[in-house]
Design an enzyme around this catalytic site. Structure first.
Site, PDB file in Angstrom:
ATOM      1  CG  HIS A  72      -2.152  -0.811   1.055  1.00  0.00           C
ATOM      2  ND1 HIS A  72      -3.342  -0.478   1.638  1.00  0.00           N
ATOM      3  CD2 HIS A  72      -2.385  -1.946   0.349  1.00  0.00           C
ATOM      4  CE1 HIS A  72      -4.279  -1.363   1.295  1.00  0.00           C
ATOM      5  NE2 HIS A  72      -3.710  -2.272   0.516  1.00  0.00           N
ATOM      6  CE1 TYR A 201      -5.502   4.359   8.398  1.00  0.00           C
ATOM      7  CE2 TYR A 201      -6.088   4.309  10.723  1.00  0.00           C
ATOM      8  CZ  TYR A 201      -5.319   3.860   9.675  1.00  0.00           C
ATOM      9  OH  TYR A 201      -4.351   2.904   9.904  1.00  0.00           O
ATOM     10  CE  LYS A 297       3.530   3.516  13.220  1.00  0.00           C
ATOM     11  NZ  LYS A 297       3.989   2.919  11.964  1.00  0.00           N
TER      12      LYS A 297
HETATM   13  P1  FAS Z   1       0.765 -11.057  22.106  1.00  0.00           P
HETATM   14  O1  FAS Z   1      -0.199 -10.634  23.172  1.00  0.00           O
HETATM   15  O2  FAS Z   1       0.306 -11.139  20.694  1.00  0.00           O
HETATM   16  O3  FAS Z   1       1.357 -12.518  22.453  1.00  0.00           O
HETATM   17  C1  FAS Z   1       1.690 -12.848  23.779  1.00  0.00           C
HETATM   18  C2  FAS Z   1       1.607 -14.370  23.905  1.00  0.00           C
HETATM   19  O4  FAS Z   1       1.998 -14.722  25.247  1.00  0.00           O
HETATM   20  C3  FAS Z   1       0.183 -14.896  23.710  1.00  0.00           C
HETATM   21  O5  FAS Z   1       0.185 -15.975  22.806  1.00  0.00           O
HETATM   22  C4  FAS Z   1      -0.245 -15.325  25.120  1.00  0.00           C
HETATM   23  O6  FAS Z   1      -1.109 -16.447  25.111  1.00  0.00           O
HETATM   24  C5  FAS Z   1       1.088 -15.677  25.745  1.00  0.00           C
HETATM   25  N1  FAS Z   1       1.081 -15.569  27.216  1.00  0.00           N
HETATM   26  C6  FAS Z   1       0.446 -14.653  27.982  1.00  0.00           C
HETATM   27  N2  FAS Z   1       0.669 -14.895  29.287  1.00  0.00           N
HETATM   28  C7  FAS Z   1       1.481 -16.002  29.343  1.00  0.00           C
HETATM   29  C8  FAS Z   1       2.062 -16.744  30.402  1.00  0.00           C
HETATM   30  N3  FAS Z   1       1.841 -16.397  31.664  1.00  0.00           N
HETATM   31  N4  FAS Z   1       2.839 -17.819  30.095  1.00  0.00           N
HETATM   32  C9  FAS Z   1       3.058 -18.159  28.796  1.00  0.00           C
HETATM   33  N5  FAS Z   1       2.528 -17.506  27.741  1.00  0.00           N
HETATM   34  C10 FAS Z   1       1.750 -16.435  28.025  1.00  0.00           C
HETATM   35  N6  FAS Z   1      -1.878  -3.981  16.602  1.00  0.00           N
HETATM   36  C11 FAS Z   1      -1.908  -3.381  15.401  1.00  0.00           C
HETATM   37  O7  FAS Z   1      -0.858  -2.966  14.892  1.00  0.00           O
HETATM   38  N7  FAS Z   1      -3.116  -3.242  14.735  1.00  0.00           N
HETATM   39  C12 FAS Z   1      -4.303  -3.732  15.259  1.00  0.00           C
HETATM   40  O8  FAS Z   1      -5.348  -3.601  14.659  1.00  0.00           O
HETATM   41  C13 FAS Z   1      -4.286  -4.365  16.504  1.00  0.00           C
HETATM   42  N8  FAS Z   1      -5.436  -4.888  17.062  1.00  0.00           N
HETATM   43  C14 FAS Z   1      -5.381  -5.480  18.295  1.00  0.00           C
HETATM   44  C15 FAS Z   1      -6.535  -6.027  18.918  1.00  0.00           C
HETATM   45  C16 FAS Z   1      -6.468  -6.614  20.178  1.00  0.00           C
HETATM   46  C17 FAS Z   1      -7.717  -7.198  20.829  1.00  0.00           C
HETATM   47  C18 FAS Z   1      -5.245  -6.660  20.868  1.00  0.00           C
HETATM   48  C19 FAS Z   1      -5.166  -7.264  22.273  1.00  0.00           C
HETATM   49  C20 FAS Z   1      -4.102  -6.141  20.275  1.00  0.00           C
HETATM   50  C21 FAS Z   1      -4.162  -5.564  18.984  1.00  0.00           C
HETATM   51  N9  FAS Z   1      -3.026  -5.055  18.358  1.00  0.00           N
HETATM   52  C22 FAS Z   1      -3.048  -4.464  17.146  1.00  0.00           C
HETATM   53  C23 FAS Z   1      -1.771  -5.164  18.975  1.00  0.00           C
HETATM   54  C24 FAS Z   1      -1.291  -6.570  18.750  1.00  0.00           C
HETATM   55  O9  FAS Z   1      -1.250  -6.852  17.377  1.00  0.00           O
HETATM   56  C25 FAS Z   1       0.021  -6.673  19.457  1.00  0.00           C
HETATM   57  O10 FAS Z   1       0.832  -5.528  19.254  1.00  0.00           O
HETATM   58  C26 FAS Z   1       0.794  -7.909  19.100  1.00  0.00           C
HETATM   59  O11 FAS Z   1      -0.038  -9.025  19.276  1.00  0.00           O
HETATM   60  C27 FAS Z   1       2.023  -7.932  19.996  1.00  0.00           C
HETATM   61  O12 FAS Z   1       2.580  -9.175  19.912  1.00  0.00           O
HETATM   62  P2  FAS Z   1       3.226  -9.851  21.214  1.00  0.00           P
HETATM   63  O13 FAS Z   1       4.099  -8.853  21.883  1.00  0.00           O
HETATM   64  O14 FAS Z   1       3.775 -11.127  20.733  1.00  0.00           O
HETATM   65  O15 FAS Z   1       2.021 -10.087  22.243  1.00  0.00           O
HETATM   66  C1  PHB Z   2      -6.284  -3.825  10.588  1.00  0.00           C
HETATM   67  O1  PHB Z   2      -6.345  -4.096   9.379  1.00  0.00           O
HETATM   68  O2  PHB Z   2      -6.627  -4.622  11.484  1.00  0.00           O
HETATM   69  C2  PHB Z   2      -5.785  -2.460  11.001  1.00  0.00           C
HETATM   70  C3  PHB Z   2      -5.239  -1.633  10.035  1.00  0.00           C
HETATM   71  C4  PHB Z   2      -4.776  -0.371  10.408  1.00  0.00           C
HETATM   72  C5  PHB Z   2      -4.894   0.029  11.729  1.00  0.00           C
HETATM   73  C6  PHB Z   2      -5.444  -0.820  12.696  1.00  0.00           C
HETATM   74  C7  PHB Z   2      -5.901  -2.076  12.324  1.00  0.00           C
HETATM   75  O3  PHB Z   2      -4.468   1.269  12.092  1.00  0.00           O
END
Ligand code: FAS
Ligand code: PHB
Length: 393
Positions: A72, A201, A297
């Site tokens: 993109h 957006y 991010k």
């Molecule tokens: P994660 O939370 O992905 O992974 C952590 C892992 O550790 C999980 O698999 C969990 O099960 C495990 N864990 C937790 N506790 C533990 C324990 N005690 N023992 C062992 N394992 C354990 N980011 C974007 O850029 N765009 C988005 O649209 C977006 N939407 C999101 C929506 C939601 C609901 C959430 C919660 C986050 C969103 N994010 C988004 C942010 C998300 O993408 C995170 O930045 C990304 O998953 C970060 O990755 P990790 O740091 O690996 O953490």
């Molecule tokens: C998504 O595609 O999930 C998405 C894209 C851009 C954003 C947040 C989420 O800023």
């Protein structure tokens, strides 16, 4: 069991770190609380910075993202009923982002890890961390009714916001910063074609909306909802009607609705824990910081953290020095806080707050009008959205 690096968490941070360490010849084991299917079932991020794509290439897992990801060059900002394109490619000297779901990144990393025969211990709970303030840290976990222990040189806390790693640090050794937003994002994933080939957006008097995608046949949509809203309050029809009400006439006309594959509400918060290192425990990704998803991010910061961490561990194990590990936290936090600022700014600009009111709405619209007509302001948005460069140790 003994390994060089014990990684807590098999989300994108833990899996990418595991792959980068493997490529650097550093032995590692991942301990994950959930099952692999549960991890894959979480629908989250969708936009990858070039820095993240470069790290996936370094890890040897970028083939599908390159083949199936959607490059993109711009995004559109919708306000006062009109869309304005931000030419990120032109404003940043040719940079772009890749639309490729976090689920697919996780799937690619899991497949590469399995192919390399690396150990990931799923359904391990509870997990506890020990002696990371000394030279011989240990991880203990329960699985199938037995207690297991991993001796290691380092523990990488990649277990997200609710994980055990940050919680294991003595409270007086940690300084946290937090801002909770008075709204969340109600998100829908559906096998319907996107309304536009780029992300939209929207700032509207009804609240924020985002039109994103996963492919040319799968769309990802979000609408801002109150932070105490419940997904049960939203029928599929109610969601599509609210999204439609927040779009411009052309997008409204092009919107194809369908039965969601997934529907959930994500809370929005800004959060940073400092520092990101405690002796032999190093935090990475959501375990150390959270951003509102407006700036796309979260996943990208997690990737950058583990890019720095794998490099610092490689320098350490090559016997060169521990100085890179000593600089790990500062280097990550310099980039984290810039992304926190950008994500807070973009969230503040695009959402309606309880106290926005009519004057606040006019101020937001004036800032958006300035943003889309100022080369300097558009360039600032573009260079933050495509992602700031990593620094050298
Ligand atoms: P994660 O939370 O992905 O992974 C952590 C892992 O550790 C999980 O698999 C969990 O099960 C495990 N864990 C937790 N506790 C533990 C324990 N005690 N023992 C062992 N394992 C354990 N980011 C974007 O850029 N765009 C988005 O649209 C977006 N939407 C999101 C929506 C939601 C609901 C959430 C919660 C986050 C969103 N994010 C988004 C942010 C998300 O993408 C995170 O930045 C990304 O998953 C970060 O990755 P990790 O740091 O690996 O953490
Ligand atoms: C998504 O595609 O999930 C998405 C894209 C851009 C954003 C947040 C989420 O800023």
């Amino acid at each position: 069991m003994r390994t060089q690096v014990a990684i807590i968490g098999a989300g994108p941070a833990g899996l990418l770190l595991g792959q980068l360490l493997y490529k650097a010849g550093i032995d590692n084991v991942i301990v994950e609380r959930q099952t692999g299917d549960y991890v894959l079932g979480r629908i989250r991020a969708g936009v990858l910075e070039q820095v993240t794509m470069d790290l996936l290439k370094q890890a040897g897992v970028d083939a599908r993202a390159k083949a199936e990801g959607l490059p993109h060059d711009g995004i559109e900002l919708l306000f006062q009923g009109r869309r304005h394109r931000i030419d990120m490619h032109g404003l940043t000297g040719g940079k772009q982002v890749t639309v490729y779901g976090q689920t697919e990144v996780t799937r690619d990393l899991m497949a590469a890890r399995a192919e390399a025969g690396l150990q990931t211990i799923y359904s391990a709970s509870p997990v506890s961390l020990h002696d990371f303030d000394g030279e011989r840290p240990r991880v203990r976990y329960e699985k199938d009714g037995a207690t297991h222990e991993i001796e290691c040189d380092f523990i990488a806390g990649c277990d997200g916001y609710h994980g055990v790693s940050r919680a294991s640090v003595p409270a007086d050794a940690l300084h946290t910063y937090e801002k909770v937003y008075p709204f969340g994002w109600l998100g829908v994933l559906a096998d319907v074609p996107p309304v536009s080939h780029e992300l939209i957006y929207a700032n509207t008097s009804r609240g924020f909306a985002l039109c994103s995608m996963r492919s040319e046949t799968r769309s990802r949509y979000y609408v801002q909802v109150p932070s105490d809203d419940k997904v049960e309050n939203w029928s599929d029809e109610a969601f599509w009607n609210e999204l439609r009400a927040r779009l411009d006439p052309e997008a409204r006309e092009r919107l194809v609705t369908g039965t969601p594959l997934e529907k959930s509400i994500a809370p929005l918060r800004s959060f940073v824990a400092e520092p990101m290192r405690f002796g032999r425990l190093l935090l990475a990704g959501d375990a150390a910081h959270i951003v509102p998803p407006t700036g796309a991010k979260g996943l990208n910061l997690a990737a950058a953290d583990v890019g720095y961490l794998s490099r610092a561990l490689e320098i350490f194990y090559r016997g060169q020095s521990a100085s890179a590990l000593d600089r790990y936290s500062d280097l990550c936090l310099r980039r984290v806080w810039k992304a926190e600022r950008f994500s807070w700014w973009f969230t503040s600009l695009m959402h309606r707050f309880p106290d926005t009111g009519e004057f606040g709405q006019k101020i937001q619209e004036a800032e958006l009008d300035y943003l889309v007509h100022s080369h300097a302001a558009s360039t600032s948005l573009a260079e933050n959205y495509v992602g700031l460069p990593l620094e050298d140790f």
